[in-house]
Design an enzyme around this catalytic site. Structure first.
Site, PDB file in Angstrom:
ATOM      1  N   LYS A   1      38.977 -25.158   0.257  1.00  0.00           N
ATOM      2  CA  LYS A   1      39.859 -25.525   1.371  1.00  0.00           C
ATOM      3  C   LYS A   1      40.855 -24.429   1.706  1.00  0.00           C
ATOM      4  CE  LYS A   1      39.460 -30.503   1.374  1.00  0.00           C
ATOM      5  NZ  LYS A   1      40.071 -31.807   1.330  1.00  0.00           N
TER       6      LYS A   1
ATOM      7  N   LYS B   1      27.815 -30.307   1.932  1.00  0.00           N
ATOM      8  CA  LYS B   1      27.927 -31.768   1.885  1.00  0.00           C
ATOM      9  C   LYS B   1      28.413 -32.306   3.234  1.00  0.00           C
ATOM     10  CE  LYS B   1      32.586 -32.369   0.390  1.00  0.00           C
ATOM     11  NZ  LYS B   1      33.651 -32.924  -0.299  1.00  0.00           N
TER      12      LYS B   1
ATOM     13  N   LYS C   1      34.197 -34.876   6.424  1.00  0.00           N
ATOM     14  CA  LYS C   1      35.021 -35.292   7.564  1.00  0.00           C
ATOM     15  C   LYS C   1      35.456 -34.106   8.394  1.00  0.00           C
ATOM     16  CE  LYS C   1      37.406 -39.021   5.049  1.00  0.00           C
ATOM     17  NZ  LYS C   1      37.950 -38.553   3.773  1.00  0.00           N
TER      18      LYS C   1
END
Ligand code: TYM
Length: 332
Positions: free
Chosen positions: A111, A194, A197
């Site tokens: 991230k 994966k 969101k």
């Protein structure tokens, strides 16, 4: 006593991975455990959020829990920021957590990307807040998808560090519950990533609120290879996109991968995708409709969250007070 704690971040775009990897398993588990299901709004703040969207997403996750079949009477459903014990315990635990443990967290590295110095302290400290979520309830079991495994190992390490530092068996070491045929649902556009969101491609994921037309379109556009479906699972190993779709089908149908594959072995993807669309619409259509119904009148959801927070605080605040006593903090 067996107690479950788990949560979802209200960051928009609740998807099939959240449903199959987590929420659907909770629906089954609620009959055998005391369950606390949280909407972790403080975690969402580790990345910038629009305030109005955050409020809407928080209600949307609550609606998803209920629409999927979690009973708000039987289980506690609430949003994290309503119970201050999470943030307070997080600080106390962060004082016991070596930086080296946090430096190992792969999700932070992903991230934060290349610009680590610009990443917020909250994003870095996030797994400690997650440990506090679980430990504030002395939860024994935590049902999550595969991607949360490393964070749960850290929560166990932090619980152990507290118990050792104060020489008592205070926190149980929480057990991860990662099960089902879809513990890691992958993107529909890239079998190596994966389903997430935050993926910028709308076609990469099926959202829990997508209507039947959109679900059909996304599945038709899902990346596949030109070969027909094989007849053994082993032959799917080198075909990640096909493997993912078979896994999704199996999870939605509530059967093994082998059984799902046996239905379609030798067939081409267009037939399989049609069946997968129909099954997805059957399962998600009902949930999405129920979510829209619940969200049309937010008063009901807000009342559930308020009541949930009271019940949650009644468990977490006494645990926090005990931790404060053990730690040597004076209380009124
Ligand atoms: P979050 O919001 O990213 O995801 C919520 C749940 O969905 C699972 N999940 C998936 N499962 C299968 N395939 C996927 N592609 C997929 N994507 C997400 C996640 O594993 C998770 O179970 N840190 C957590 C929230 C959290 C939490 C907690 C969980 C905060 N405190 C305490 C358990 C206990 C998170 O970001 O989940």
């Amino acid at each position: 006593m067996n107690r479950i704690f788990s949560g979802v971040q209200p960051t928009g775009n609740l998807h099939l991975g959240n449903y199959l990897g987590a929420i659907r398993n909770w629906v089954t588990l609620q009959h055998d455990y005391e369950c606390i299901f949280c909407i972790v709004d403080l975690h969402a703040l580790t990345l910038p959020q629009d305030p109005a969207e955050l409020r809407a997403s928080t209600r949307e996750v609550a609606a998803a829990y209920i629409a999927a079949g979690i009973d708000p009477e039987r289980c506690i459903i609430f949003n994290q920021s309503m119970v201050s014990a999470h943030a307070e315990l997080s600080w106390l635990l962060s004082c016991l957590t070596p930086l080296g443990w946090l430096n190992r967290m792969t999700q932070f590295k992903e991230k934060a990307g290349k610009h680590r110095d610009n990443a917020g302290l909250g994003l870095y400290a996030y797994p400690v807040l997650m440990a506090a979520d679980i430990l504030a309830y002395k939860a024994t079991h935590v049902p999550v998808g595969e991607d949360q495994k490393q964070h749960l190992e850290l929560a166990r390490d932090i619980a152990g560090a507290f118990n050792r530092r104060y020489e008592r068996d205070f926190f149980p070491l929480p057990e991860p519950q990662i099960f089902g045929t879809a513990t890691r649902v992958m993107s529909l556009r890239d079998g190596a990533r994966k389903m997430s969101k935050s993926d910028t491609s709308d076609y990469s994921r099926i959202n829990m609120t997508d209507d039947s037309e959109l679900i059909g379109l996304k599945i038709r556009r899902a990346k596949t290879d030109p070969e027909p479906l094989p007849d053994t699972i082993a032959a799917l190993e080198t075909r990640p996109e096909a493997d993912n779709l078979v896994g999704i089908y199996a999870a939605l149908a509530g059967e093994s991968r082998e059984a799902a594959l046996a239905r379609f072995a030798g067939q081409n993807f267009s037939t399989f995708k049609e069946a997968l669309s129909a099954l997805s619409v059957e399962v998600l259509g009902h949930i999405g409709g129920e979510m829209r119904r619940l969200l049309a009148e937010t008063g009901h959801i807000d009342a559930i969250l308020k009541r949930g927070a009271e019940r949650a605080a009644a468990i977490a605040m006494p645990v926090l007070r005990e931790v404060q006593d053990i730690t040597g903090l004076l209380r009124p």
